[in-house]
Design a protein around this motif. Structure first.
Motif, PDB file in Angstrom:
ATOM      1  N   ARG A  27       0.826  -1.219   0.000  1.00  0.00           N
ATOM      2  CA  ARG A  27       0.000   0.000   0.000  1.00  0.00           C
ATOM      3  C   ARG A  27       0.852   1.258   0.000  1.00  0.00           C
ATOM      4  NH1 ARG A  27      -3.373  -1.650   5.254  1.00  0.00           N
ATOM      5  NH2 ARG A  27      -1.201  -2.004   5.855  1.00  0.00           N
ATOM      6  N   SER A  28       2.134   1.107   0.356  1.00  0.00           N
ATOM      7  CA  SER A  28       3.028   2.269   0.408  1.00  0.00           C
ATOM      8  C   SER A  28       3.844   2.432  -0.876  1.00  0.00           C
ATOM      9  CB  SER A  28       3.982   2.135   1.607  1.00  0.00           C
ATOM     10  OG  SER A  28       4.866   1.035   1.439  1.00  0.00           O
ATOM     11  N   ASP A  82       4.345   2.971  -5.131  1.00  0.00           N
ATOM     12  CA  ASP A  82       3.757   3.622  -6.301  1.00  0.00           C
ATOM     13  C   ASP A  82       4.100   2.776  -7.530  1.00  0.00           C
ATOM     14  OD1 ASP A  82       2.894   5.176  -8.379  1.00  0.00           O
ATOM     15  OD2 ASP A  82       3.889   7.023  -7.718  1.00  0.00           O
ATOM     16  N   ARG A 110      16.461   3.652   4.361  1.00  0.00           N
ATOM     17  CA  ARG A 110      16.735   4.922   3.674  1.00  0.00           C
ATOM     18  C   ARG A 110      17.129   4.695   2.216  1.00  0.00           C
ATOM     19  NH1 ARG A 110      20.954   7.679   5.419  1.00  0.00           N
ATOM     20  NH2 ARG A 110      21.752   6.262   7.019  1.00  0.00           N
ATOM     21  N   ARG A 151      14.130   3.776  -0.019  1.00  0.00           N
ATOM     22  CA  ARG A 151      13.258   4.926  -0.297  1.00  0.00           C
ATOM     23  C   ARG A 151      13.776   5.789  -1.455  1.00  0.00           C
ATOM     24  NH1 ARG A 151       9.628   7.766   4.338  1.00  0.00           N
ATOM     25  NH2 ARG A 151       8.159   6.019   4.478  1.00  0.00           N
ATOM     26  N   GLU A 152      15.007   5.512  -1.900  1.00  0.00           N
ATOM     27  CA  GLU A 152      15.559   6.211  -3.064  1.00  0.00           C
ATOM     28  C   GLU A 152      15.202   5.507  -4.375  1.00  0.00           C
ATOM     29  OE1 GLU A 152      17.329   9.120  -3.234  1.00  0.00           O
ATOM     30  OE2 GLU A 152      16.805   9.351  -1.112  1.00  0.00           O
ATOM     31  N   GLU A 183       9.334   5.600  -2.659  1.00  0.00           N
ATOM     32  CA  GLU A 183       9.605   6.835  -1.929  1.00  0.00           C
ATOM     33  C   GLU A 183       8.913   6.888  -0.559  1.00  0.00           C
ATOM     34  OE1 GLU A 183      10.145   7.513  -6.308  1.00  0.00           O
ATOM     35  OE2 GLU A 183       8.582   6.605  -5.042  1.00  0.00           O
ATOM     36  N   GLN A 184       7.791   6.220  -0.443  1.00  0.00           N
ATOM     37  CA  GLN A 184       7.038   6.231   0.825  1.00  0.00           C
ATOM     38  C   GLN A 184       6.970   4.830   1.441  1.00  0.00           C
ATOM     39  OE1 GLN A 184       6.041   9.190   2.019  1.00  0.00           O
ATOM     40  NE2 GLN A 184       6.915  10.103   0.160  1.00  0.00           N
ATOM     41  N   VAL A 185       7.919   3.986   1.109  1.00  0.00           N
ATOM     42  CA  VAL A 185       7.840   2.576   1.503  1.00  0.00           C
ATOM     43  C   VAL A 185       7.767   2.399   3.020  1.00  0.00           C
ATOM     44  CG1 VAL A 185      10.359   2.162   1.597  1.00  0.00           C
ATOM     45  CG2 VAL A 185       8.801   0.276   1.081  1.00  0.00           C
ATOM     46  N   LYS A 186       6.967   1.414   3.426  1.00  0.00           N
ATOM     47  CA  LYS A 186       6.888   0.987   4.826  1.00  0.00           C
ATOM     48  C   LYS A 186       7.347  -0.463   4.904  1.00  0.00           C
ATOM     49  CE  LYS A 186       2.950   3.992   5.966  1.00  0.00           C
ATOM     50  NZ  LYS A 186       1.528   4.007   6.400  1.00  0.00           N
TER      51      LYS A 186
END
Length: 623
Positions: free
Chosen positions: A207-208, A210, A322, A325-326, A331-334
């Motif tokens: 869900r996190s 894209d 970190r 997330r790059e 970018e918004q990963v959980k």
């Protein structure tokens, strides 16, 4: 607690343990399966997938023999792909994405429906050996289960040590404790042991993510399946995977944690899988590459959990987070959980016979990662072979050993026994010298009769295989004996820029041309009529096409295999004293004395044994 002496006791209920227990029980042996957690039977510890290059062939072989892995893979698949379709059929390899939770559940239910099979949940902390023979196992509560044979399938649990950055803690898998005690007992008995490493990537919340920033990786348009059984059906709907990439920015961020990485600071001293390196290892070894592929794989039909294939790591969790997330789409990963590495004990497989029974202790078998392999499929095939041979040993029947020209499973076991391994072994098509014979499409022809003779493959399975073989042979015969006139054939040849013909000829000749396919030949009315009248399915059509197009290669490999089997027929006495042969090299004498090959052919595959050494053996054997 245990009121009888079992024929077979299986320790561990992963892929190897499940197949071993099922095989022994289905062959009529009273079987006990002991595992640390009954909720984790058939657990997919790493990626949620079965099959792949050469591994897919192994799953089909397990299925053809009557094992469970293929059926369970089909019943829990969420996507199917046939890999390497652009290459020759020897390279085609089936692979499925699996529903992780359903896969484990189906394994448990399948085993619970298997007669002759009992279950018990507890850690096994030792084995019981009397006069060089296994007689049972000891649990952590001090109970003794007695058995005529024991199959150890301990996976990564033997003294397992998990690494995340500079943190270390005991465990056989995330959230599960390690198994202790067995290694010391085995080394006290004289077994050689070592340490190996494997790793796994982070699991993340879908869900996190894209997915619009990633490339879609769909399954095949016309998916096939693993099992030859008519009880399973191809997928009618599938879940997509996705593809993203690392970048120079990601690499630089990951490098910030190298000084805290157990891979580089000396915390991990064991060797990891060469062909499945961690992301930090890839960055270090392939410094010239500015990006690496990341396959984003769903863990099931309904869960939001995703597996990041290609990002295996033991870096500190903050660095993992970190850096990921790059990545585009992350970018918004959980995180659900970070990646980690695990070190565990294994036993060099040169200490085994080709049945997977140990040479030191009669009735004791090893299967799976305890033998230094990596991969569900390799483990499952070893479990199947160990379970079969444990049952046969109790039944006082001849052992079941597959030759290198009969199955990838035969190649796997022979490689382990004769060559050993100093890094986690995984199967590749390149390891099989007879891969044109060992295709994924003909595993049932090769192995179902053997599975039936063992009591594993059902009579229905055998009949289905015989009907398929009969139809395939008949279709090849139709092409061999039926002529086609130029006016029918030339329009097809012209459309494929292939040389035209001037007179009628047997259909097999134009069909043998590389650029003419079955779809082309089906444009001929008599071919399509034959297919309809005889109700030929896709498998039969594929089989006939391969037999026709690759007839020369297949015949050549058969001839080479026959030469090999002549050497397989030259037995070496069980306790042969190699020191008596003064013409053998020192290395050959040492290796042959340690590994103790059963035949001259096996001896020829041992590293360090030269052709000259084999000539010396042949002279001594009177050949």
């Amino acid at each position: 607690m245990f009121d009888k002496i079992y024929d077979v006791i299986v320790v561990g209920a992963g892929h190897a343990g499940g197949e071993a227990a099922a095989a022994a029980a289905n062959m009529g042996s009273s079987t006990l399966l002991i595992t640390m957690n009954l909720q984790n039977i058939g657990q997919m510890s790493c990626n949620p997938a079965m099959g792949g290059i050469a591994k897919g062939q192994i799953v089909r072989e397990i299925d053809a023999l009557g094992g469970y892995s293929g059926i369970i893979s089909d019943e829990t698949a969420i996507q199917f792909k046939m890999l390497n379709k652009s290459k020759g059929p020897a390279m085609w390899s089936p692979r499925v994405q699996s529903d992780r939770m359903r896969f484990s559940e189906e394994w448990r239910l399948k085993l619970e429906r298997t007669p002759n099979l009992d279950f018990y949940q507890e850690m096994v902390g030792g084995i019981v050996v009397e006069d060089g023979k296994i007689v049972g196992v000891k649990t952590s509560l001090g109970l003794t289960a007695r058995g005529k044979t024991v199959v150890l399938t301990n996976g990564t649990f033997l003294n397992g040590l998990i690494h995340i950055g500079d943190k270390q803690f005991g465990g056989g898998r995330a959230g599960e404790r390690a198994s202790t005690g067995i290694t010391k007992e085995l080394t006290d008995l004289g077994f050689e042991t070592g340490r190996m490493k494997t790793g796994t990537p982070p699991r993340v919340d879908g869900r996190s993510l894209d997915f619009s920033k990633m490339e879609v990786q769909p399954g095949d348009v016309d998916p096939e399946k693993f099992s030859y059984s008519s009880s399973t059906k191809p997928l009618t709907k599938q879940r997509d995977c996705h593809l993203s990439y690392t970048s120079p920015q990601v690499h630089e961020m990951l490098k910030e944690g190298f000084d805290r990485s157990p891979m580089f600071n000396g915390s991990i001293k064991s060797i990891g899988p060469r062909y499945c390196p961690s992301i930090e290892d890839k960055i270090n070894r392939f410094a010239d590459k500015d990006r690496h592929q990341l396959f984003v794989e769903p863990e099931g039909w309904n869960t939001v959990e995703y597996y990041i294939n290609g990002f295996s790591t033991s870096l500190p969790e903050d660095i993992q987070f970190r850096a990921l997330r790059e990545v585009a789409g992350f970018e918004q990963v959980k995180f659900f959980r970070p990646g980690y590495a695990i070190e565990y004990d294994y036993f060099p497989p040169t200490q085994l016979k080709h049945t997977l029974e140990t040479k030191l202790v009669s009735g004791l078998f090893f299967a799976g990662q305890i033998n230094g392999t990596t991969g569900y499929e390799e483990a499952a095939s070893q479990g199947l072979m160990a379970g079969i041979n444990a049952a046969l040993l109790v039944q006082e029947k001849d052992p079941f050993i597959l030759k290198r020209n009969e199955a990838y499973i035969g190649v796997l076991v022979d490689d382990l026994i004769t060559k050993g391994t100093e890094e986690p072994y995984r199967m590749f098509t390149s390891r099989a010298e007879y891969r044109t014979l060992l295709r994924q499409d003909n595993a049932d022809f090769r192995l179902t009769p053997k599975g039936y003779d063992l009591g594993l493959a059902s009579e229905e399975r055998l009949r289905e295989m015989e009907i398929k073989q009969k139809k395939s042979d008949a279709f090849v015969g139709f092409f061999t004996n039926t002529s086609v006139p130029p006016e029918v054939l030339n329009p097809i040849l012209e459309s494929k820029d292939s040389a035209l013909v001037t007179q009628s000829d047997k259909m097999i000749r134009p069909f043998s041309r590389p650029n003419i396919t079955m779809d082309d030949m089906r444009k001929i009315e008599t071919v399509e009529a034959f297919i309809r009248e005889n109700e030929l399915d896709t498998e039969v059509l594929q089989q006939a096409e391969i037999q026709i197009k690759y007839a020369g290669y297949i015949e050549k490999e058969k001839n080479n295999a026959e030469k090999l089997n002549r050497l397989e027929g030259i037995k070496i006495p069980e306790n042969f004293d190699y020191t008596r042969l003064k013409s053998l090299s020192y290395e050959a004498t040492e290796k042959l004395s340690k590994i103790r090959p059963v035949t001259v052919s096996q001896a020829s595959r041992i590293s360090g044994v030269s052709p000259n050494d084999i000539s010396v053996l042949l002279v001594y054997m009177g050949r």
